[in-house]
Design a protein around this motif. Structure first.
Motif, PDB file in Angstrom:
ATOM      1  N   ASP A  90      -2.429  -0.514  44.587  1.00  0.00           N
ATOM      2  CA  ASP A  90      -3.704  -1.042  45.076  1.00  0.00           C
ATOM      3  C   ASP A  90      -4.741   0.063  45.288  1.00  0.00           C
ATOM      4  O   ASP A  90      -5.794  -0.177  45.887  1.00  0.00           O
ATOM      5  N   ARG A  91      -4.458   1.271  44.772  1.00  0.00           N
ATOM      6  CA  ARG A  91      -5.355   2.412  44.980  1.00  0.00           C
ATOM      7  C   ARG A  91      -5.768   3.076  43.669  1.00  0.00           C
ATOM      8  O   ARG A  91      -6.308   4.175  43.654  1.00  0.00           O
ATOM      9  N   VAL A  92      -5.535   2.389  42.559  1.00  0.00           N
ATOM     10  CA  VAL A  92      -5.653   3.001  41.236  1.00  0.00           C
ATOM     11  C   VAL A  92      -7.111   3.166  40.807  1.00  0.00           C
ATOM     12  O   VAL A  92      -7.947   2.286  41.008  1.00  0.00           O
ATOM     13  N   ILE A  93      -7.387   4.320  40.178  1.00  0.00           N
ATOM     14  CA  ILE A  93      -8.645   4.574  39.474  1.00  0.00           C
ATOM     15  C   ILE A  93      -8.287   4.888  38.024  1.00  0.00           C
ATOM     16  O   ILE A  93      -7.439   5.747  37.765  1.00  0.00           O
ATOM     17  N   LEU A  94      -8.938   4.202  37.086  1.00  0.00           N
ATOM     18  CA  LEU A  94      -8.675   4.385  35.655  1.00  0.00           C
ATOM     19  C   LEU A  94      -9.916   4.900  34.944  1.00  0.00           C
ATOM     20  O   LEU A  94     -11.043   4.523  35.287  1.00  0.00           O
ATOM     21  N   LEU A  95      -9.705   5.726  33.900  1.00  0.00           N
ATOM     22  CA  LEU A  95     -10.845   6.310  33.191  1.00  0.00           C
ATOM     23  C   LEU A  95     -10.645   6.418  31.678  1.00  0.00           C
ATOM     24  O   LEU A  95     -11.448   7.031  30.982  1.00  0.00           O
ATOM     25  N   GLN A  96      -9.599   5.844  31.136  1.00  0.00           N
ATOM     26  CA  GLN A  96      -9.254   6.061  29.730  1.00  0.00           C
ATOM     27  C   GLN A  96     -10.256   5.422  28.764  1.00  0.00           C
ATOM     28  O   GLN A  96     -10.892   4.424  29.080  1.00  0.00           O
ATOM     29  N   ASN A  97     -10.346   6.003  27.567  1.00  0.00           N
ATOM     30  CA  ASN A  97     -11.006   5.317  26.458  1.00  0.00           C
ATOM     31  C   ASN A  97     -10.092   4.198  25.952  1.00  0.00           C
ATOM     32  O   ASN A  97      -8.896   4.178  26.230  1.00  0.00           O
ATOM     33  N   GLU A  98     -10.673   3.288  25.185  1.00  0.00           N
ATOM     34  CA  GLU A  98      -9.950   2.134  24.622  1.00  0.00           C
ATOM     35  C   GLU A  98      -9.303   1.286  25.716  1.00  0.00           C
ATOM     36  O   GLU A  98      -8.270   0.655  25.503  1.00  0.00           O
TER      37      GLU A  98
END
Length: 258
Positions: free
Chosen positions: A72-80
């Motif tokens: 519940d604390r996730v930050i995502l930054l990936q392409n695609e």
């Protein structure tokens, strides 16, 4: 002292965000591929946030192994990246940033456009980037986030895949003005795939305009990155699963993939 931020993957982008979190007063706890996330989560069960900064190909294995206490604390930054990627791992409400700055070894961050952010830790991300003079803004809802993610995917996939057809070093400005038919044909195929991935038709004129805004943000950006062949292969895997023709992508693959 502020709560720590866990950073999974300390590559070029992960290091940028880590520096921003440190500058805004958050201790940073790095997780490398040789460490056990489950063991580390027992030491830090309630971090402020967990930034997942691994590459696209490592995202799903990382999310699969992510400790429950961190989900519940996730930050995502990936392409695609698209919502289906985090939903497949029962992550309901991550913070997501569509990164529009480039960071390569030995160079400062180069901004193409302000980066949109959405989710419960959007302000944390924005503060970290602001401390490094990297512009960002917060989007209001999931529809806006989906548009931003598809726009970035369209930009990345169109430029990389079309770049396979162009001379080494060709820029996005050259693609736009000297090879517009190629650009349009690749973008059309890419949007067919993206529409299938999100499960509905897209606002294609808005997405094309958004992609061209990014071209204007860095006209000298090179089209073909090292990952272009892998991106084309992934795109064709999706097309095959969806039963899509994508004739331009298949012709480029015939000429450039082993």
């Amino acid at each position: 002292m502020k709560s720590p931020v866990v950073v999974i993957g300390i590559g070029e982008l992960g290091s940028v965000f880590a520096r921003g979190f440190l500058k805004t007063g958050h201790p940073v706890y790095p997780i490398t591929r040789h460490m056990s996330m489950l063991d580390e989560s027992k030491q830090i069960p309630q971090p402020e946030a967990v930034l997942i900064a691994v590459g696209e190909t490592d995202l799903h294995p990382t999310l699969e192994a992510l400790p429950e206490a961190w989900k519940d604390r996730v930050i995502l930054l990936q392409n695609e990246l698209l919502p289906r990627d985090w939903q497949a791992h029962a992550i309901d409400n991550p913070t997501v940033i569509s990164v529009w700055f480039e960071k390569k070894k030995g160079m400062d961050s180069k901004v193409v456009l302000p980066s949109p952010v959405y989710g419960p830790h959007a302000q944390l991300v924005r503060d970290a980037l602001a401390s490094l003079d990297i512009p960002s803004y917060e989007v209001d809802d999931m529809d806006a986030l989906e548009y931003e993610l598809v726009r970035k995917n369209l930009y990345i996939l169109t430029t990389n895949i079309a770049g396979l057809e162009l001379p080494d070093g060709a820029t996005v400005d050259e693609l736009r003005h000297e090879h517009p038919d190629l650009m349009d044909a690749v973008a059309h195929d890419v949007m067919d795939i993206q529409a299938w991935l999100v499960g509905h038709e897209l606002d294609r004129p808005a997405l094309m305009a958004g992609m061209l805004d990014a071209f204007d943000g860095d006209p000298a950006h090179k089209c073909k990155g090292r990952s272009a062949p892998a991106r084309l292969r992934r795109a064709l895997l999706h097309a095959d699963e969806a039963g899509l023709e994508v004739p331009t992508l298949r012709e480029i693959a015939r000429k450039h993939l082993d």
